[in-house]
Design an enzyme around this catalytic site. Structure first.
Site, PDB file in Angstrom:
ATOM      1  N   ASP A 105      80.689  46.791 -35.743  1.00 16.90           N
ATOM      2  CA  ASP A 105      81.918  46.506 -35.013  1.00 16.90           C
ATOM      3  C   ASP A 105      83.095  46.648 -35.957  1.00 16.90           C
ATOM      4  O   ASP A 105      82.980  46.373 -37.162  1.00 16.90           O
ATOM      5  CB  ASP A 105      81.893  45.082 -34.426  1.00 16.90           C
ATOM      6  CG  ASP A 105      82.844  44.940 -33.250  1.00 16.90           C
ATOM      7  OD1 ASP A 105      82.389  45.090 -32.093  1.00 16.90           O
ATOM      8  OD2 ASP A 105      84.043  44.701 -33.485  1.00 16.90           O
ATOM      9  N   THR A 152      79.145  52.644 -20.120  1.00 12.81           N
ATOM     10  CA  THR A 152      79.245  53.244 -18.785  1.00 12.81           C
ATOM     11  C   THR A 152      80.325  54.321 -18.817  1.00 12.81           C
ATOM     12  O   THR A 152      81.494  54.029 -19.071  1.00 12.81           O
ATOM     13  CB  THR A 152      79.587  52.179 -17.739  1.00 12.81           C
ATOM     14  OG1 THR A 152      78.572  51.181 -17.740  1.00 12.81           O
ATOM     15  CG2 THR A 152      79.695  52.794 -16.349  1.00 12.81           C
ATOM     16  N   GLU A 194      73.057  50.900 -19.070  1.00 14.73           N
ATOM     17  CA  GLU A 194      72.535  49.531 -19.001  1.00 14.73           C
ATOM     18  C   GLU A 194      72.710  48.982 -17.586  1.00 14.73           C
ATOM     19  O   GLU A 194      73.633  49.358 -16.858  1.00 14.73           O
ATOM     20  CB  GLU A 194      73.229  48.645 -20.033  1.00 14.73           C
ATOM     21  CG  GLU A 194      74.758  48.634 -19.976  1.00 14.73           C
ATOM     22  CD  GLU A 194      75.329  47.692 -18.947  1.00 14.73           C
ATOM     23  OE1 GLU A 194      74.595  46.771 -18.513  1.00 14.73           O
ATOM     24  OE2 GLU A 194      76.487  47.877 -18.564  1.00 14.73           O
ATOM     25  N   LEU A 220      73.591  39.259  -1.546  1.00 12.04           N
ATOM     26  CA  LEU A 220      73.953  38.910  -0.169  1.00 12.04           C
ATOM     27  C   LEU A 220      74.409  37.456  -0.096  1.00 12.04           C
ATOM     28  O   LEU A 220      74.029  36.721   0.800  1.00 12.04           O
ATOM     29  CB  LEU A 220      72.769  39.153   0.778  1.00 12.04           C
ATOM     30  CG  LEU A 220      72.439  40.610   1.100  1.00 12.04           C
ATOM     31  CD1 LEU A 220      71.191  40.701   1.980  1.00 12.04           C
ATOM     32  CD2 LEU A 220      73.616  41.305   1.784  1.00 12.04           C
ATOM     33  N   CYS A 272      81.962  44.915 -14.707  1.00 10.46           N
ATOM     34  CA  CYS A 272      81.326  46.142 -14.210  1.00 10.46           C
ATOM     35  C   CYS A 272      81.851  46.609 -12.860  1.00 10.46           C
ATOM     36  O   CYS A 272      82.408  47.698 -12.752  1.00 10.46           O
ATOM     37  CB  CYS A 272      79.807  45.937 -14.119  1.00 10.46           C
ATOM     38  SG  CYS A 272      79.006  45.751 -15.719  1.00 10.46           S
ATOM     39  N   LYS A 276      81.560  34.488 -12.240  1.00 12.28           N
ATOM     40  CA  LYS A 276      80.284  34.018 -11.716  1.00 12.28           C
ATOM     41  C   LYS A 276      79.739  32.988 -12.697  1.00 12.28           C
ATOM     42  O   LYS A 276      80.290  32.792 -13.783  1.00 12.28           O
ATOM     43  CB  LYS A 276      79.286  35.178 -11.548  1.00 12.28           C
ATOM     44  CG  LYS A 276      78.984  35.914 -12.845  1.00 12.28           C
ATOM     45  CD  LYS A 276      77.953  37.017 -12.661  1.00 12.28           C
ATOM     46  CE  LYS A 276      76.548  36.479 -12.711  1.00 12.28           C
ATOM     47  NZ  LYS A 276      75.537  37.566 -12.754  1.00 12.28           N
ATOM     48  N   ARG A 316      87.147  38.593 -16.531  1.00 10.54           N
ATOM     49  CA  ARG A 316      87.697  39.873 -16.092  1.00 10.54           C
ATOM     50  C   ARG A 316      87.606  40.029 -14.573  1.00 10.54           C
ATOM     51  O   ARG A 316      86.537  39.939 -14.004  1.00 10.54           O
ATOM     52  CB  ARG A 316      86.976  41.025 -16.797  1.00 10.54           C
ATOM     53  CG  ARG A 316      87.389  41.190 -18.247  1.00 10.54           C
ATOM     54  CD  ARG A 316      86.541  42.190 -18.990  1.00 10.54           C
ATOM     55  NE  ARG A 316      85.205  41.663 -19.295  1.00 10.54           N
ATOM     56  CZ  ARG A 316      84.315  42.288 -20.050  1.00 10.54           C
ATOM     57  NH1 ARG A 316      84.606  43.465 -20.563  1.00 10.54           N
ATOM     58  NH2 ARG A 316      83.136  41.744 -20.287  1.00 10.54           N
TER      59      ARG A 316
END
Length: 440
Positions: A30, A122, A151, A253, A263, A324, A331
């Site tokens: 990094d 991604t 991923e 659901l 994402c 969540k 984000r």
């Protein structure tokens, strides 16, 4: 196998730790010296259950190390994974590949022998071939192959997702590259997890298509929840019945205030932009994005309506700020829309989140952050659940109502049973479920 992981953010750190658990020698790189020193002290820069234990175990065993020295990490590596950020560009939704190409050029200069350069980030379709061009331009003599290995990690359960994946996708077009990646993932072959081997472009598209479909599934059940409220149906029963259909499945659901995180928002936006450029617009996903953004605004309006149309001067306890549970990721969290709207409407916010308050303080100001849920509720005129943390499920409704100064409770994650909350004396509002005697 010797692996260099370029980027020690969420994807790079989790993947690197898990690869070392497979028995490989992994060096995580990094550019941020502070992050590397933090990791050397086994201090995690992100919240992910079990990650600190996994990192400590493999660092102690000598299989996992951290550095800012990219050339040293790449020297002698069998595979070099690019796991840097690909945020959305402001204004157009395209994935910003600046860090990917910068990493590719550094890798090119550092190569000392054959290696497979693997995009773990991604990236839009076609990026792998552009990375190969960038490497050849920087080092015409470089001996390498390009591969794609997207991923599919869910924040909060990333280690389990890596160790027991639904599938592993490998985009590799040479036998040599395929052999290296097969050796890296050998533990998963041995336990017969599905391995999908395909072309570069296909592997890149699979990631975007998967996340866009799941985002569509989340948005679909939120729309169904709205319909349930209008006709007196129960969205949980609807979702359970849908999930029992093997063609659909039960995951994603769960009605809520809209998707967020690292994402779905950026990947759906990039998917839409890529499709437009290719002349194959994805109208369903374009609508999903619009509906999801509107959903967050509607949730703030729902809270205001629960207070009779005005929250001016009201103290509202907000339980949960992360997008969540089991993550500190803020984000595109629904809280970033709901909380400021409540503040603009005159509400005073008192908030608690088990993991995300450090990040939240950078983004949400003029809030009284508390040390626990009960402290947030004390004296509040009402409460809102924005994140479905398990510890909120254990809160005692009778104790909550005694602590609060008002009975309004808006449960945007359907954490509680309506009967229990009403029995305690709350004016309880939930999503898509009949609540006798309540407008929600």
């Amino acid at each position: 196998m010797r692996i260099a992981m370029i980027g020690s953010g969420y994807v790079g750190l989790v993947s690197g730790a898990c690869f070392s658990e497979f028995g490989h020698d992994v060096v995580c790189v990094d550019k941020d010296p502070g992050r590397i020193e933090q990791l050397k002290r086994n201090e995690m820069p992100i919240y992910e259950p079990g990650l600190d234990v996994l990192v400590a175990k493999n660092a102690t065993a000598g299989r996992l190390t951290f550095t800012t020295d990219l050339p040293a990490a790449v020297d002698g590596a069998d595979a070099v994974f690019i796991a840097v950020g690909t945020p959305s560009r402001h204004g157009n939704g395209h994935a910003d590949l600046t860090y990917v190409f910068a990493a590719a050029e550094e890798i090119a200069r550092a190569l000392t022998g054959y290696a497979v350069i693997v995009t773990k980030s991604t990236v839009p379709v076609g990026t792998g071939r552009k990375v190969a061009e960038a490497i050849r331009k920087a080092r015409p003599d470089a001996d390498f192959d390009i591969a794609s290995n997207p991923e599919f990690l869910r924040e909060g359960s990333a280690i389990g997702d890596f160790m027991l994946p639904d599938r592993v996708v490998i985009g590799a077009e040479s036998e040599r590259a395929g052999k290296v990646l097969s050796d890296i993932y050998r533990p998963l072959y041995l336990i017969e997890r599905p391995i999908v081997t395909t072309a570069l472009e296909t592997a890149e598209l699979i990631k975007y298509a998967a996340n866009s479909f799941l985002a569509m599934k989340v948005t679909f059940i939120n729309e169904v929840a709205n319909l349930c409220e209008q006709v007196g149906a129960n969205v949980h029963d609807v979702a359970r019945s849908l999930g029992l259909d093997n063609r659909i499945g039960p995951k994603f659901l769960h009605p809520g205030p809209g998707y967020g995180g690292s994402c779905f928002p950026k990947d759906t936006a990039a998917f839409v932009q890529n499709a437009r450029e290719a002349g194959a617009r994805q109208h369903l996903i374009e609508t999903v994005i619009e509906v999801n953004e509107a959903r967050k605004v509607e949730m703030a309006e729902r809270v205001i309506a629960a207070f009779g149309g005005s929250v001016a001067g009201r103290v509202i306890a907000v339980l949960g700020l992360a997008f969540k549970q089991n993550t500190d990721d803020m984000r595109d969290a629904p809280s970033l829309t709901v909380v400021p709207m409540l503040q603009r409407a005159g509400a005073k916010i008192r908030a608690y989140d088990p993991a995300a308050m450090k990040e939240a303080r950078k983004l949400l100001t003029d809030i009284d952050y508390t040390a626990g849920a009960y402290e947030a509720l004390h004296g509040a005129d009402g409460a809102v659940v924005l994140t479905e943390w398990n510890e909120f499920r254990a809160l005692d409704p009778a104790r909550m109502i005694k602590l609060m100064g008002g009975p309004v409770f808006v449960d945007l994650r359907n954490v509680y049973k309506p009967a229990d909350m009403q029995a305690a004396g709350f004016h309880y509002h939930s999503i898509g479920r009949p609540v006798p005697g309540s407008a929600g």
